[in-house]
Design an enzyme around this catalytic site. Sequence first.
Site, mmCIF file in Angstrom:
data_model
loop_
_atom_site.group_PDB
_atom_site.id
_atom_site.type_symbol
_atom_site.label_atom_id
_atom_site.label_comp_id
_atom_site.label_asym_id
_atom_site.label_seq_id
_atom_site.Cartn_x
_atom_site.Cartn_y
_atom_site.Cartn_z
ATOM 1 N NE ARG A 102 41.167 33.871 35.142
ATOM 2 C CZ ARG A 102 40.037 34.485 34.837
ATOM 3 N NH1 ARG A 102 39.900 35.783 35.061
ATOM 4 N NH2 ARG A 102 39.022 33.824 34.308
ATOM 5 C CG HIS A 129 38.497 31.187 29.764
ATOM 6 N ND1 HIS A 129 38.490 30.523 30.970
ATOM 7 C CD2 HIS A 129 37.792 32.333 29.970
ATOM 8 C CE1 HIS A 129 37.818 31.235 31.857
ATOM 9 N NE2 HIS A 129 37.385 32.330 31.274
ATOM 10 C CD GLN A 132 33.040 32.076 29.814
ATOM 11 O OE1 GLN A 132 33.542 32.616 30.791
ATOM 12 N NE2 GLN A 132 31.726 32.076 29.603
ATOM 13 C CG ASP A 217 37.129 37.597 24.868
ATOM 14 O OD1 ASP A 217 36.692 38.341 25.772
ATOM 15 O OD2 ASP A 217 38.120 36.853 25.027
ATOM 16 C CB CYS A 257 33.779 34.851 28.136
ATOM 17 S SG CYS A 257 35.092 36.014 27.758
ATOM 18 N NE ARG A 285 33.261 30.097 33.871
ATOM 19 C CZ ARG A 285 34.302 30.919 34.031
ATOM 20 N NH1 ARG A 285 34.264 32.129 33.498
ATOM 21 N NH2 ARG A 285 35.392 30.536 34.671
HETATM 22 N N1 NVA Z 1 40.248 36.932 26.532
HETATM 23 C C1 NVA Z 1 39.964 37.498 27.832
HETATM 24 C C2 NVA Z 1 38.966 36.659 28.557
HETATM 25 C C3 NVA Z 1 38.575 37.191 29.902
HETATM 26 C C4 NVA Z 1 37.642 36.281 30.651
HETATM 27 C C5 NVA Z 1 41.251 37.632 28.619
HETATM 28 O O1 NVA Z 1 42.088 36.727 28.561
HETATM 29 O O2 NVA Z 1 41.439 38.660 29.283
HETATM 30 N N1 CP Z 2 34.621 35.144 31.919
HETATM 31 C C1 CP Z 2 35.492 35.146 32.946
HETATM 32 O O1 CP Z 2 36.360 34.265 33.066
HETATM 33 O O2 CP Z 2 35.308 36.158 33.825
HETATM 34 P P1 CP Z 2 36.287 36.564 35.020
HETATM 35 O O3 CP Z 2 37.529 37.141 34.398
HETATM 36 O O4 CP Z 2 35.502 37.605 35.770
HETATM 37 O O5 CP Z 2 36.589 35.377 35.850
#
Ligand code: NVA
Ligand code: CP
Length: 298
Positions: A102, A129, A132, A217, A257, A285
């Site tokens: 990540r 992502h 997801q 989101d 998500c 997930r």
């Molecule tokens: N768009 C959000 C998704 C979090 C799971 C982010 O990147 O923070």
């Molecule tokens: N939706 C998602 O990826 O959640 P986290 O940031 O908690 O992993």
Amino acid sequence: MKPRHFITLIDLTPNELRGLISRASELKRNPASRTASLKNKVLAMIFEKSSTRTRISFETAMVHFGGSAIFLSPRDTQLGRGEPIEDSARVISSMVDCVMLRTHSHDTITRFAKYSAVPVINGLCDHYHPCQLLADMQTYFEHRGNICGKTVTWIGDGNNMCHSYINASRLLDFKLRIACPRGYEPNPEIIAKGGHRISFHSSALEAAEESDLIVTDVWTSMGQETEKQNRHSAFREFKVNDAVMAQGNKDCLFMHCLPAHRGEEVTGDVIDGPRSVVWDEAENRLHAQKALLEFLLS
Ligand code: NVA
Ligand code: CP
């Protein structure tokens, strides 16, 4: 032989994606279909950003399959002290069977994958992502069946999730109606690849017309915290509320998500209401990533 990576959804063929969705549902329905197929296998998980769902689901998936997972943060590895990503990829992938990253930048994942001897999974970056979307698509199929030919509406930021929805629309052939504030649209190259399936709408109400699934989101993604104030003004009209949901078809679902901000991108009435499937989506997930790990590693 080059390892098989999962960096965007487009790394899968439509049939492979459908196969993963169906295997994920099977693993969910029938826990006995779990095997120790990943016995002694190790997944390294590198998190440059926070996570609840991604970390827990990958870690649990590995344990259920007889393997294990290692959590690595740049704060307490040499990655945070400037060891080159290419060197880290060679070293880490010589010791484990799979790596999930990540990251802030998509480029970090592609560079890591280039030098990795084992499969690399994108656990979220600034552009995508994809994990997801495995869970979101599984959730739609479980509640409503095949998504091919259906209409999905994306409301809010043209962000990593929106880009992955565009990719999902290509693979599963659904229409995607997008409403974003001006200046926050998705990447034009990713839109172009979505082709005729993608349309843009000036308001959330218009985008939600005759929709089968409405998705949103957060307005401010991880790493964008300094833009929060500007984003709040820009996104005010791009909220999913009862009026927006009422524009959709009568069996229209709501997904997010998570984590969510009630009162910002979605009202409490919608996310906690009868059309919301966010808890199934979050649980999936686990099942979807089990199917993915099995696919990449077995
Ligand atoms: N768009 C959000 C998704 C979090 C799971 C982010 O990147 O923070
Ligand atoms: N939706 C998602 O990826 O959640 P986290 O940031 O908690 O992993």
